[in-house]
Scaffold this active site. Structure first.
Site, PDB file in Angstrom:
ATOM      1  N   LYS A 256       0.847  -1.200   0.000  1.00  0.00           N
ATOM      2  CA  LYS A 256       0.000   0.000   0.000  1.00  0.00           C
ATOM      3  C   LYS A 256       0.881   1.249   0.000  1.00  0.00           C
ATOM      4  O   LYS A 256       0.681   2.174  -0.789  1.00  0.00           O
ATOM      5  CB  LYS A 256      -0.874  -0.004   1.244  1.00  0.00           C
ATOM      6  CG  LYS A 256      -1.526   1.306   1.603  1.00  0.00           C
ATOM      7  CD  LYS A 256      -2.439   1.216   2.810  1.00  0.00           C
ATOM      8  CE  LYS A 256      -1.721   1.308   4.111  1.00  0.00           C
ATOM      9  NZ  LYS A 256      -1.368   2.667   4.555  1.00  0.00           N
ATOM     10  N   ASN A 257       1.889   1.254   0.888  1.00  0.00           N
ATOM     11  CA  ASN A 257       2.684   2.472   1.071  1.00  0.00           C
ATOM     12  C   ASN A 257       3.732   2.692  -0.014  1.00  0.00           C
ATOM     13  O   ASN A 257       4.463   3.683   0.025  1.00  0.00           O
ATOM     14  CB  ASN A 257       3.324   2.475   2.460  1.00  0.00           C
ATOM     15  CG  ASN A 257       2.274   2.616   3.555  1.00  0.00           C
ATOM     16  OD1 ASN A 257       1.113   2.921   3.263  1.00  0.00           O
ATOM     17  ND2 ASN A 257       2.648   2.368   4.789  1.00  0.00           N
TER      18      ASN A 257
ATOM     19  N   ASP B  97       4.761   0.252  12.128  1.00  0.00           N
ATOM     20  CA  ASP B  97       3.571  -0.412  11.563  1.00  0.00           C
ATOM     21  C   ASP B  97       3.493  -1.884  11.936  1.00  0.00           C
ATOM     22  O   ASP B  97       2.506  -2.536  11.607  1.00  0.00           O
ATOM     23  CB  ASP B  97       3.553  -0.273  10.035  1.00  0.00           C
ATOM     24  CG  ASP B  97       3.322   1.159   9.621  1.00  0.00           C
ATOM     25  OD1 ASP B  97       3.486   1.460   8.428  1.00  0.00           O
ATOM     26  OD2 ASP B  97       2.997   1.984  10.495  1.00  0.00           O
TER      27      ASP B  97
ATOM     28  N   ILE C 198       7.670   6.541  17.360  1.00  0.00           N
ATOM     29  CA  ILE C 198       7.283   7.317  16.173  1.00  0.00           C
ATOM     30  C   ILE C 198       6.003   8.112  16.385  1.00  0.00           C
ATOM     31  O   ILE C 198       5.939   9.297  16.090  1.00  0.00           O
ATOM     32  CB  ILE C 198       7.126   6.387  14.933  1.00  0.00           C
ATOM     33  CG1 ILE C 198       8.386   5.534  14.727  1.00  0.00           C
ATOM     34  CG2 ILE C 198       6.771   7.194  13.683  1.00  0.00           C
ATOM     35  CD1 ILE C 198       9.632   6.304  14.339  1.00  0.00           C
TER      36      ILE C 198
ATOM     37  N   ARG D   2      -4.845  10.197   4.931  1.00  0.00           N
ATOM     38  CA  ARG D   2      -3.817  11.218   5.066  1.00  0.00           C
ATOM     39  C   ARG D   2      -2.823  11.183   3.911  1.00  0.00           C
ATOM     40  O   ARG D   2      -2.247  12.203   3.563  1.00  0.00           O
ATOM     41  CB  ARG D   2      -3.015  11.021   6.338  1.00  0.00           C
ATOM     42  CG  ARG D   2      -3.722  10.838   7.584  1.00  0.00           C
ATOM     43  CD  ARG D   2      -2.738  10.554   8.667  1.00  0.00           C
ATOM     44  NE  ARG D   2      -1.498  11.258   8.442  1.00  0.00           N
ATOM     45  CZ  ARG D   2      -1.338  12.563   8.611  1.00  0.00           C
ATOM     46  NH1 ARG D   2      -2.364  13.278   8.972  1.00  0.00           N
ATOM     47  NH2 ARG D   2      -0.182  13.140   8.393  1.00  0.00           N
TER      48      ARG D   2
ATOM     49  N   ARG E 115      -0.240  13.833  13.769  1.00  0.00           N
ATOM     50  CA  ARG E 115       0.324  13.633  12.429  1.00  0.00           C
ATOM     51  C   ARG E 115       0.257  14.913  11.584  1.00  0.00           C
ATOM     52  O   ARG E 115      -0.365  14.960  10.529  1.00  0.00           O
ATOM     53  CB  ARG E 115      -0.373  12.463  11.741  1.00  0.00           C
ATOM     54  CG  ARG E 115      -0.197  11.172  12.511  1.00  0.00           C
ATOM     55  CD  ARG E 115      -0.837  10.004  11.830  1.00  0.00           C
ATOM     56  NE  ARG E 115      -0.062   9.624  10.632  1.00  0.00           N
ATOM     57  CZ  ARG E 115      -0.472   8.654   9.817  1.00  0.00           C
ATOM     58  NH1 ARG E 115      -1.617   8.037  10.027  1.00  0.00           N
ATOM     59  NH2 ARG E 115       0.258   8.335   8.761  1.00  0.00           N
TER      60      ARG E 115
ATOM     61  N   ARG F 143      -8.351  -1.205   4.701  1.00  0.00           N
ATOM     62  CA  ARG F 143      -7.522  -0.136   4.125  1.00  0.00           C
ATOM     63  C   ARG F 143      -6.165  -0.672   3.705  1.00  0.00           C
ATOM     64  O   ARG F 143      -5.550  -0.160   2.788  1.00  0.00           O
ATOM     65  CB  ARG F 143      -7.295   0.970   5.158  1.00  0.00           C
ATOM     66  CG  ARG F 143      -8.537   1.664   5.617  1.00  0.00           C
ATOM     67  CD  ARG F 143      -8.206   2.851   6.463  1.00  0.00           C
ATOM     68  NE  ARG F 143      -7.273   3.742   5.784  1.00  0.00           N
ATOM     69  CZ  ARG F 143      -6.870   4.891   6.292  1.00  0.00           C
ATOM     70  NH1 ARG F 143      -7.303   5.277   7.471  1.00  0.00           N
ATOM     71  NH2 ARG F 143      -6.033   5.668   5.642  1.00  0.00           N
TER      72      ARG F 143
END
Ligand code: EPZ
Length: 419
Positions: free
Chosen positions: A22-23, A303, A325, A91, A120, A395
């Site tokens: 996804k990222n 994550d 983080i 986001r 964030r 997601r």
């Protein structure tokens, strides 16, 4: 809203194919705004966040066609606004800021607003863009950016930011002169984006290190590439094998991108063996409690913190988990405690004392990785767990209940009509 029903206790056994990340796909889709013409991406995961990003680009005028591969033609962009209705749900929409300013020198992007895991903010993105000559104004919840021409700058991020690094890399590709980005993120997804931008004709050196140099060019051209495997999905399935006392073969992944997680799993007594494009994982008796501290890549990924915590709830001792983080990434703790986990929170530190067993319970998903943590706990718990609000899970995990059922998990999706 859909929910997942999980009957715990099955030891997972079999093969899992890891999907595209996804990222990685999200910044690649944003990068297609940098050049008109047809971009082609393969191995794009079927996820809600991808659909949202494609909705956003379509809203702006791009033509997106998702068949076996994803084709995006950003020749006719007519709207330079990323609306709140879309940005508030994801986001990562902020990733269109850099490309829009680079190509059109104008952008209006809704501020993302906070989310479950923290405030964030995007102040570091904006400060860097201002150093590149962008006039930034905040108007009615929107960031409005404008520049005659972007100019190269020497930028040092106060804090490592993944999408901040990606946004500035994209903005700098078409700027006048050289941009040097220090304290840059080193994630594999940043490297993948850098590779794609180079294929589009950009001049980039150092992606993957903490100093990236981008020399602006006049124009970029569309290209094509394959989305890299999802290292967080892979880590999640490694943890699933470990927590259920099972054994899995994970295919289509890059073990070099999961080193930190693999090391911690080995320290926890899990057996890992890697081959060409696959990793075999096998539980080996009771999980040993180990400590983790999340860090930017190549450190232990934030994550994977929630998923690893689920594993540590059944450890043989005490595990200290430090989240470095995000300021509020322990939403899964309350739900794990409902399943019998012994976890004490002290600010950004969680003390997890291993228990003999977890028990199934109705629980609530709060964010993407917290949801994955609850699935892992449910797979190991005695009895039935009902996980509510699993739209969070959709997601970032492609067909998770199908992949888990295929290796023996007793899991099914229940659509709660009318809710
Ligand atoms: C990316 O988010 C990932 N998302 C996140 O994955 C991941 O958790 C995060 O990087 C950290 O690895 C995508 O790549 C789409 P950051 P990003 O900017 O870029 C602070 C998932 O589960 N910060 O690296 O938004 C920030 O608050 C998601 O797939 C500022 O203060 O994260 C955080 O504390 C969740 N100001 C820290 O830096 C800024 O301008 C790291 O954030 C930017 C960031």
């Amino acid at each position: 809203m859909d929910r997942l029903l999980v009957e715990g206790g099955a030891r997972l056994k079999g093969e899992v194919s890891i999907s595209g990340a996804k990222n990685c796909a999200l910044p690649l889709i944003a990068a297609s705004l940098l050049a008109g013409g047809k971009h082609c991406f393969t191995n794009v995961p079927q996820l809600r966040d991808i659909k949202t990003m494609l909705l956003l680009l379509t809203h702006m005028g791009a033509v997106c066609e998702q068949g076996g591969e994803l084709q995006i033609d950003a020749s006719d962009i007519h709207t330079l606004t990323a609306p709140y209705e879309l940005v508030k749900t994801m986001r990562a929409s902020v990733l269109v800021l850099g490309p829009m300013l680079a190509r059109f020198r104008k952008a209006r992007v809704s501020l993302p607003g906070g989310c479950a895991i923290g405030a964030r903010p995007i102040n570091l993105h904006l400060k860097a863009l201002e150093q590149m000559g962008v006039a930034i104004a905040l108007e009615h919840g929107y960031v409005v950016g404008e520049a005659k021409r972007l100019r190269g700058a020497r930028i040092t991020f106060d804090q490592v930011t993944v999408t901040g690094t990606e946004n500035i890399m994209m903005a700098a590709c078409l700027a006048d002169g050289v941009t040097v980005l220090k304290n840059a993120a080193r994630e594999p997804e940043v490297v993948a984006l850098g590779d794609y931008l180079v294929r589009m004709g950009a001049h980039i050196e150092g992606a993957g290190s903490d100093e990236i140099t981008i020399t602006g060019v006049e124009e970029l051209r569309p290209s094509s590439c394959e989305v890299i495997p999802d290292r967080i999905e892979a880590g999640t399935y490694l943890a699933a094998a470990a927590i259920t006392g099972g054994s899995l073969r994970l295919k289509n992944l890059r073990q070099e991108n999961i080193q930190a997680v693999s090391q911690k799993l080995c320290d926890a007594g899990v057996l890992l063996e890697s081959g060409e494009g696959f990793v075999d994982v096998r539980a080996n008796g009771r999980i040993c409690s180990v400590n983790i501290e999340t860090q930017p890549h190549p450190g232990f990924p934030t994550d994977m913190q929630a998923q690893f915590m689920a594993l540590m709830t059944l450890g043989d001792g005490v595990s200290v988990i430090k989240e470095r983080i995000f300021e509020n990434r322990f939403m899964h703790v309350l739900e794990l405690q409902r399943m019998g986990a012994d976890i004490e929170l002290d600010g950004r530190t969680a003390i997890v004392r291993g228990v003999e067993k977890l028990s199934g319970a109705p629980v609530m998903a709060t964010d993407l990785r917290a949801s994955a943590s609850l699935v892992l706990a449910a797979l190991a718990a005695e009895g039935t767990t009902v996980i509510n609000r699993i739209y969070h899970l959709d997601r970032g995990y492609e067909a998770i209940e199908k992949k888990l059922s295929a290796v023996g998990a007793r899991i099914e999706r229940v659509s709660a009509k009318g809710e």
